[in-house]
Design a protein around this motif. Structure first.
Motif, PDB file in Angstrom:
ATOM      1  N   ASN A   1      -4.876   1.474   5.495  1.00 47.38           N
ATOM      2  CA  ASN A   1      -5.031   0.093   5.934  1.00 47.38           C
ATOM      3  C   ASN A   1      -6.035  -0.609   5.034  1.00 47.38           C
ATOM      4  OD1 ASN A   1      -6.898  -1.834   7.844  1.00 47.38           O
ATOM      5  ND2 ASN A   1      -4.718  -2.015   8.345  1.00 47.38           N
ATOM      6  N   ALA A   2      -5.772  -1.875   4.738  1.00 54.41           N
ATOM      7  CA  ALA A   2      -6.690  -2.627   3.890  1.00 54.41           C
ATOM      8  C   ALA A   2      -6.665  -4.099   4.237  1.00 54.41           C
ATOM      9  CB  ALA A   2      -6.339  -2.441   2.411  1.00 54.41           C
ATOM     10  N   ASP A   3      -7.825  -4.712   4.165  1.00 53.91           N
ATOM     11  CA  ASP A   3      -7.968  -6.156   4.330  1.00 53.91           C
ATOM     12  C   ASP A   3      -8.121  -6.746   2.940  1.00 53.91           C
ATOM     13  OD1 ASP A   3      -8.356  -8.347   6.388  1.00 53.91           O
ATOM     14  OD2 ASP A   3     -10.156  -8.626   5.173  1.00 53.91           O
ATOM     15  N   ILE A   4      -7.178  -7.606   2.547  1.00 58.39           N
ATOM     16  CA  ILE A   4      -7.052  -7.999   1.153  1.00 58.39           C
ATOM     17  C   ILE A   4      -7.120  -9.500   0.968  1.00 58.39           C
ATOM     18  CG2 ILE A   4      -5.497  -7.988  -0.847  1.00 58.39           C
ATOM     19  CD1 ILE A   4      -4.475  -5.274   0.149  1.00 58.39           C
ATOM     20  N   ASN A   5      -7.917  -9.924   0.007  1.00 58.54           N
ATOM     21  CA  ASN A   5      -7.945 -11.306  -0.448  1.00 58.54           C
ATOM     22  C   ASN A   5      -6.926 -11.450  -1.566  1.00 58.54           C
ATOM     23  OD1 ASN A   5     -10.440 -12.079   1.128  1.00 58.54           O
ATOM     24  ND2 ASN A   5     -11.313 -10.503  -0.207  1.00 58.54           N
ATOM     25  N   GLU A   6      -5.957 -12.322  -1.383  1.00 59.87           N
ATOM     26  CA  GLU A   6      -4.882 -12.448  -2.349  1.00 59.87           C
ATOM     27  C   GLU A   6      -5.168 -13.523  -3.395  1.00 59.87           C
ATOM     28  OE1 GLU A   6      -1.530 -11.351   1.007  1.00 59.87           O
ATOM     29  OE2 GLU A   6      -0.905 -12.425  -0.797  1.00 59.87           O
ATOM     30  N   ARG A   7      -4.600 -13.346  -4.567  1.00 57.14           N
ATOM     31  CA  ARG A   7      -4.726 -14.323  -5.635  1.00 57.14           C
ATOM     32  C   ARG A   7      -4.089 -15.646  -5.229  1.00 57.14           C
ATOM     33  NH1 ARG A   7      -2.761 -10.116 -10.324  1.00 57.14           N
ATOM     34  NH2 ARG A   7      -4.786  -9.085 -10.647  1.00 57.14           N
ATOM     35  N   ARG A   8      -4.739 -16.728  -5.635  1.00 58.53           N
ATOM     36  CA  ARG A   8      -4.251 -18.088  -5.391  1.00 58.53           C
ATOM     37  C   ARG A   8      -4.297 -18.480  -3.920  1.00 58.53           C
ATOM     38  NH1 ARG A   8      -0.944 -15.418  -8.522  1.00 58.53           N
ATOM     39  NH2 ARG A   8       0.594 -15.192  -6.833  1.00 58.53           N
ATOM     40  N   ILE A   9      -4.911 -17.659  -3.090  1.00 59.14           N
ATOM     41  CA  ILE A   9      -5.077 -17.966  -1.675  1.00 59.14           C
ATOM     42  C   ILE A   9      -6.546 -17.745  -1.306  1.00 59.14           C
ATOM     43  CG2 ILE A   9      -4.247 -17.592   0.664  1.00 59.14           C
ATOM     44  CD1 ILE A   9      -1.776 -16.286  -0.505  1.00 59.14           C
ATOM     45  N   PRO A  10      -7.392 -18.700  -1.634  1.00 58.33           N
ATOM     46  CA  PRO A  10      -8.831 -18.516  -1.397  1.00 58.33           C
ATOM     47  C   PRO A  10      -9.217 -18.687   0.064  1.00 58.33           C
ATOM     48  CG  PRO A  10      -8.432 -20.698  -2.285  1.00 58.33           C
ATOM     49  CD  PRO A  10      -7.102 -19.984  -2.299  1.00 58.33           C
ATOM     50  N   TRP A  11     -10.381 -18.177   0.396  1.00 59.82           N
ATOM     51  CA  TRP A  11     -11.022 -18.374   1.692  1.00 59.82           C
ATOM     52  C   TRP A  11     -10.272 -17.751   2.865  1.00 59.82           C
ATOM     53  CZ3 TRP A  11     -14.878 -19.396  -0.943  1.00 59.82           C
ATOM     54  CH2 TRP A  11     -14.899 -20.370  -1.934  1.00 59.82           C
ATOM     55  N   THR A  12      -9.478 -16.742   2.593  1.00 64.18           N
ATOM     56  CA  THR A  12      -8.792 -16.048   3.660  1.00 64.18           C
ATOM     57  C   THR A  12      -8.459 -14.632   3.216  1.00 64.18           C
ATOM     58  OG1 THR A  12      -6.969 -16.235   5.267  1.00 64.18           O
ATOM     59  CG2 THR A  12      -6.474 -16.763   2.969  1.00 64.18           C
ATOM     60  N   SER A  13      -7.969 -13.831   4.135  1.00 63.54           N
ATOM     61  CA  SER A  13      -7.557 -12.468   3.824  1.00 63.54           C
ATOM     62  C   SER A  13      -6.411 -12.070   4.738  1.00 63.54           C
ATOM     63  CB  SER A  13      -8.719 -11.477   3.966  1.00 63.54           C
ATOM     64  OG  SER A  13      -9.144 -11.400   5.310  1.00 63.54           O
ATOM     65  N   LYS A  14      -5.738 -10.978   4.391  1.00 62.32           N
ATOM     66  CA  LYS A  14      -4.616 -10.493   5.166  1.00 62.32           C
ATOM     67  C   LYS A  14      -4.686  -8.979   5.282  1.00 62.32           C
ATOM     68  CE  LYS A  14       0.417 -10.871   5.539  1.00 62.32           C
ATOM     69  NZ  LYS A  14       1.645 -11.443   4.924  1.00 62.32           N
ATOM     70  N   ASN A  15      -4.301  -8.475   6.437  1.00 64.34           N
ATOM     71  CA  ASN A  15      -4.345  -7.046   6.703  1.00 64.34           C
ATOM     72  C   ASN A  15      -3.001  -6.404   6.377  1.00 64.34           C
ATOM     73  OD1 ASN A  15      -4.307  -4.614   9.012  1.00 64.34           O
ATOM     74  ND2 ASN A  15      -6.273  -4.982   8.006  1.00 64.34           N
ATOM     75  N   TYR A  16      -3.042  -5.280   5.643  1.00 64.62           N
ATOM     76  CA  TYR A  16      -1.834  -4.574   5.239  1.00 64.62           C
ATOM     77  C   TYR A  16      -1.888  -3.120   5.663  1.00 64.62           C
ATOM     78  CZ  TYR A  16      -0.483  -8.462   2.210  1.00 64.62           C
ATOM     79  OH  TYR A  16      -0.108  -9.689   1.726  1.00 64.62           O
ATOM     80  N   TRP A  17      -0.700  -2.551   5.872  1.00 66.41           N
ATOM     81  CA  TRP A  17      -0.541  -1.144   6.216  1.00 66.41           C
ATOM     82  C   TRP A  17       0.359  -0.448   5.204  1.00 66.41           C
ATOM     83  CZ3 TRP A  17      -3.049   1.263  10.173  1.00 66.41           C
ATOM     84  CH2 TRP A  17      -3.619   0.449  11.156  1.00 66.41           C
ATOM     85  N   GLY A  18       0.056   0.811   4.929  1.00 74.71           N
ATOM     86  CA  GLY A  18       0.948   1.642   4.149  1.00 74.71           C
ATOM     87  C   GLY A  18       2.062   2.192   5.011  1.00 74.71           C
TER      88      GLY A  18
ATOM     89  N   LEU B   1       0.847  -1.178   0.000  1.00 75.63           N
ATOM     90  CA  LEU B   1       0.000   0.000   0.000  1.00 75.63           C
ATOM     91  C   LEU B   1       0.887   1.233   0.000  1.00 75.63           C
ATOM     92  CD1 LEU B   1      -2.660  -0.907   2.742  1.00 75.63           C
ATOM     93  CD2 LEU B   1      -2.711  -1.426   0.303  1.00 75.63           C
ATOM     94  N   VAL B   2       0.614   2.167  -0.898  1.00 83.08           N
ATOM     95  CA  VAL B   2       1.409   3.375  -1.008  1.00 83.08           C
ATOM     96  C   VAL B   2       0.503   4.588  -0.901  1.00 83.08           C
ATOM     97  CG1 VAL B   2       2.984   4.721  -2.425  1.00 83.08           C
ATOM     98  CG2 VAL B   2       3.137   2.231  -2.415  1.00 83.08           C
ATOM     99  N   GLU B   3       0.778   5.439   0.098  1.00 82.11           N
ATOM    100  CA  GLU B   3       0.007   6.659   0.303  1.00 82.11           C
ATOM    101  C   GLU B   3       0.675   7.845  -0.375  1.00 82.11           C
ATOM    102  OE1 GLU B   3      -0.206   4.643   4.538  1.00 82.11           O
ATOM    103  OE2 GLU B   3       1.356   4.989   3.038  1.00 82.11           O
ATOM    104  N   SER B   4      -0.133   8.844  -0.688  1.00 81.61           N
ATOM    105  CA  SER B   4       0.374  10.092  -1.217  1.00 81.61           C
ATOM    106  C   SER B   4      -0.606  11.209  -0.881  1.00 81.61           C
ATOM    107  CB  SER B   4       0.585  10.018  -2.727  1.00 81.61           C
ATOM    108  OG  SER B   4      -0.647   9.800  -3.401  1.00 81.61           O
ATOM    109  N   GLY B   5      -0.151  12.452  -1.005  1.00 79.36           N
ATOM    110  CA  GLY B   5      -1.026  13.595  -0.824  1.00 79.36           C
ATOM    111  C   GLY B   5      -0.838  14.368   0.460  1.00 79.36           C
ATOM    112  N   GLY B   6       0.009  13.893   1.347  1.00 80.95           N
ATOM    113  CA  GLY B   6       0.256  14.618   2.577  1.00 80.95           C
ATOM    114  C   GLY B   6       1.047  15.885   2.324  1.00 80.95           C
ATOM    115  N   GLY B   7       1.143  16.715   3.355  1.00 81.49           N
ATOM    116  CA  GLY B   7       1.885  17.948   3.230  1.00 81.49           C
ATOM    117  C   GLY B   7       1.575  18.915   4.341  1.00 81.49           C
ATOM    118  N   LEU B   8       2.009  20.150   4.148  1.00 87.22           N
ATOM    119  CA  LEU B   8       1.813  21.223   5.113  1.00 87.22           C
ATOM    120  C   LEU B   8       0.717  22.157   4.617  1.00 87.22           C
ATOM    121  CD1 LEU B   8       2.693  22.911   7.602  1.00 87.22           C
ATOM    122  CD2 LEU B   8       4.380  23.995   6.099  1.00 87.22           C
ATOM    123  N   VAL B   9      -0.275  22.392   5.458  1.00 93.07           N
ATOM    124  CA  VAL B   9      -1.355  23.312   5.125  1.00 93.07           C
ATOM    125  C   VAL B   9      -1.673  24.189   6.322  1.00 93.07           C
ATOM    126  CG1 VAL B   9      -2.400  21.801   3.397  1.00 93.07           C
ATOM    127  CG2 VAL B   9      -3.132  21.662   5.777  1.00 93.07           C
TER     128      VAL B   9
END
Length: 122
Positions: free
Chosen positions: A96-113, A4-12
């Motif tokens: 943050n995202a909960d992702i179902n991966e290819r070739r790995i059915p019936w489960t998911s994994k949590n990822y962070w940027g 996961l890649v975030e963008s758009g932050g900065g100083l305001v």
């Protein structure tokens, strides 16, 4: 593996706006919930907003009416539109995202940027 890649932050300045983006890439079949968290120095990470695959949203009380979370499933991307920013919104924002991966059915994994810095200051 997924990244996961975030963008758009900065100083305001207070009262200003920013739009954060987070794009997932890699071994993705589908994505369940996506969310934005934030963490200020010396504080615990807190949920800012969450959006389900079907578009149901939830927000922290502190950002209701000011922030809007949305997603584009075709692009594997989640956004956070931040308006009327306040100094207390200053933090590192994490995707943050909960992702179902290819070739790995019936489960998911949590990822962070990696996080993107948002600073609200005059």
């Amino acid at each position: 593996q997924v990244q996961l890649v975030e963008s758009g932050g900065g100083l305001v300045q207070p009262g200003g706006s920013l739009r954060l983006s987070c794009t997932a890439s890699g071994n993705i079949f589908s994505i369940n919930d996506m969310a934005w968290y934030r963490q200020a120095p010396g504080k615990e990470r807190e949920l800012v907003a969450r959006i389900s695959n079907g578009g149901t949203t939830t927000y922290a009380d502190s950002v209701k009416g000011r922030f809007t979370i949305s997603r584009d499933n075709a692009k594997n991307t989640v956004y956070l539109q931040m308006n009327s920013l306040k100094p207390e919104d200053t933090a590192v924002y994490y995707c943050n995202a909960d992702i179902n991966e290819r070739r790995i059915p019936w489960t998911s994994k949590n990822y962070w940027g990696q996080g993107t810095q948002v600073t609200v200051s005059s």
